[in-house]
Design a protein around this motif. Structure first.
Motif, PDB file in Angstrom:
ATOM      1  N   SER A 263       4.023   1.662   4.568  1.00 18.68           N
ATOM      2  CA  SER A 263       3.991   3.048   4.093  1.00 18.68           C
ATOM      3  C   SER A 263       2.557   3.551   3.954  1.00 18.68           C
ATOM      4  O   SER A 263       1.611   2.781   3.779  1.00 18.68           O
ATOM      5  CB  SER A 263       4.718   3.173   2.757  1.00 18.68           C
ATOM      6  OG  SER A 263       3.949   2.604   1.731  1.00 18.68           O
ATOM      7  N   ALA A 264       2.419   4.859   4.003  1.00 17.97           N
ATOM      8  CA  ALA A 264       1.099   5.477   3.843  1.00 17.97           C
ATOM      9  C   ALA A 264       0.503   5.140   2.480  1.00 17.97           C
ATOM     10  O   ALA A 264      -0.714   4.981   2.354  1.00 17.97           O
ATOM     11  CB  ALA A 264       1.210   6.987   4.019  1.00 17.97           C
ATOM     12  N   ASN A 265       1.351   5.018   1.482  1.00 19.93           N
ATOM     13  CA  ASN A 265       0.886   4.676   0.137  1.00 19.93           C
ATOM     14  C   ASN A 265       0.148   3.341   0.144  1.00 19.93           C
ATOM     15  O   ASN A 265      -0.926   3.201  -0.448  1.00 19.93           O
ATOM     16  CB  ASN A 265       2.087   4.639  -0.817  1.00 19.93           C
ATOM     17  CG  ASN A 265       1.684   4.351  -2.237  1.00 19.93           C
ATOM     18  OD1 ASN A 265       0.530   4.463  -2.599  1.00 19.93           O
ATOM     19  ND2 ASN A 265       2.636   3.971  -3.043  1.00 19.93           N
TER      20      ASN A 265
ATOM     21  N   ARG B  19      -1.023   1.713   2.920  1.00 19.43           N
ATOM     22  CA  ARG B  19      -2.136   1.769   3.887  1.00 19.43           C
ATOM     23  C   ARG B  19      -3.349   2.496   3.314  1.00 19.43           C
ATOM     24  O   ARG B  19      -4.483   2.151   3.617  1.00 19.43           O
ATOM     25  CB  ARG B  19      -1.686   2.429   5.185  1.00 19.43           C
ATOM     26  CG  ARG B  19      -0.774   1.579   6.030  1.00 19.43           C
ATOM     27  CD  ARG B  19      -0.578   2.143   7.445  1.00 19.43           C
ATOM     28  NE  ARG B  19      -0.499   3.583   7.505  1.00 19.43           N
ATOM     29  CZ  ARG B  19       0.628   4.303   7.421  1.00 19.43           C
ATOM     30  NH1 ARG B  19       1.781   3.697   7.258  1.00 19.43           N
ATOM     31  NH2 ARG B  19       0.590   5.617   7.499  1.00 19.43           N
TER      32      ARG B  19
ATOM     33  N   TYR C  48      11.507   6.231  -6.441  1.00 18.12           N
ATOM     34  CA  TYR C  48      10.349   6.059  -5.551  1.00 18.12           C
ATOM     35  C   TYR C  48      10.434   4.688  -4.920  1.00 18.12           C
ATOM     36  O   TYR C  48      10.642   3.698  -5.600  1.00 18.12           O
ATOM     37  CB  TYR C  48       9.055   6.199  -6.366  1.00 18.12           C
ATOM     38  CG  TYR C  48       7.806   6.172  -5.529  1.00 18.12           C
ATOM     39  CD1 TYR C  48       7.335   7.341  -4.955  1.00 18.12           C
ATOM     40  CD2 TYR C  48       7.121   4.996  -5.307  1.00 18.12           C
ATOM     41  CE1 TYR C  48       6.184   7.334  -4.185  1.00 18.12           C
ATOM     42  CE2 TYR C  48       5.974   4.978  -4.540  1.00 18.12           C
ATOM     43  CZ  TYR C  48       5.514   6.152  -3.978  1.00 18.12           C
ATOM     44  OH  TYR C  48       4.373   6.135  -3.206  1.00 18.12           O
ATOM     45  N   ARG C  49      10.307   4.653  -3.630  1.00 15.38           N
ATOM     46  CA  ARG C  49      10.295   3.356  -2.958  1.00 15.38           C
ATOM     47  C   ARG C  49       9.154   3.355  -1.962  1.00 15.38           C
ATOM     48  O   ARG C  49       8.695   4.396  -1.509  1.00 15.38           O
ATOM     49  CB  ARG C  49      11.630   3.065  -2.278  1.00 15.38           C
ATOM     50  CG  ARG C  49      12.004   4.020  -1.193  1.00 15.38           C
ATOM     51  CD  ARG C  49      13.399   3.695  -0.643  1.00 15.38           C
ATOM     52  NE  ARG C  49      13.754   4.636   0.403  1.00 15.38           N
ATOM     53  CZ  ARG C  49      13.452   4.477   1.686  1.00 15.38           C
ATOM     54  NH1 ARG C  49      12.822   3.398   2.088  1.00 15.38           N
ATOM     55  NH2 ARG C  49      13.792   5.387   2.574  1.00 15.38           N
ATOM     56  N   THR C  50       8.702   2.179  -1.648  1.00 16.39           N
ATOM     57  CA  THR C  50       7.610   2.044  -0.688  1.00 16.39           C
ATOM     58  C   THR C  50       7.817   0.762   0.095  1.00 16.39           C
ATOM     59  O   THR C  50       8.606  -0.095  -0.286  1.00 16.39           O
ATOM     60  CB  THR C  50       6.240   2.077  -1.406  1.00 16.39           C
ATOM     61  OG1 THR C  50       5.212   2.187  -0.436  1.00 16.39           O
ATOM     62  CG2 THR C  50       6.031   0.854  -2.272  1.00 16.39           C
ATOM     63  N   ALA C  51       7.119   0.641   1.187  1.00 21.12           N
ATOM     64  CA  ALA C  51       7.214  -0.526   2.057  1.00 21.12           C
ATOM     65  C   ALA C  51       5.805  -0.905   2.500  1.00 21.12           C
ATOM     66  O   ALA C  51       4.882  -0.095   2.408  1.00 21.12           O
ATOM     67  CB  ALA C  51       8.091  -0.202   3.266  1.00 21.12           C
TER      68      ALA C  51
END
Length: 118
Positions: free
Chosen positions: A37-39, A41, A31-34
Motif C-alpha cells: 500500500s501507499a501508506n 511505501r 482502515y486496512r493496509t497491506a
C-alpha cells in the motif's frame, strides 16, 4: 502530496485556514493496509515528506514548535530509558558508539554502572 501524507496535508490546511479538528471517540471507518500500500511505501520517504509538510505549513509548525520539540524530547527520553533497561538485562551486548550532547554519555555511564552492580 502524491507520494503520501496527503491526509496530514489536508488536516494542516484546515488548521491553517482557521478550522478545527476534533477526535471522535468511536471508530467511524475500518482502515486496512497491506505491504504494497501507499501508506507503507511512503515510510521510505518519510523524512522528505515531513520536510515538505513543514515547508508547506511553516507558520503552523512555527506556532507549535516549542511544544512539539519538547514532546519529541520526552519521547526520546522514554525510548532511551527502555534501551538502557535492555542493555542492562543483556550485558553481552556492546554499548557501542557513544553520542554526546543528547544524553548519550550519561546513558552509557548508567548502563555500565548498572552492569557492574549486577
Amino acid at each position: 502530496m502524491r507520494s503520501g501524507f496527503e491526509d496530514w496535508d489536508f488536516f494542516l490546511t484546515l488548521l491553517s485556514e482557521g478550522g478545527t479538528i476534533g477526535i471522535v471517540p468511536e471508530p467511524l471507518i475500518e482502515y486496512r493496509t497491506a505491504p504494497a500500500s501507499a501508506n507503507i511505501r511512503s515510510m521510505s520517504g518519510r523524512v522528505d515528506l515531513y520536510g515538505l509538510l513543514i515547508d508547506r505549513h511553516r507558520p503552523l509548525f512555527e506556532a507549535h514548535m516549542r511544544d512539539a520539540l519538547l514532546a519529541l524530547e520526552s519521547r526520546a527520553i522514554l525510548a532511551s530509558a527502555r534501551a538502557e533497561e535492555l542493555m542492562v538485562r543483556h550485558p553481552e551486548e556492546p554499548i557501542g558508539d557513544i553520542s554526546y550532547g543528547d544524553g548519550g554519555m550519561a546513558s552509557a555511564v548508567r548502563i555500565a554502572s548498572a552492569r557492574a552492580a549486577r
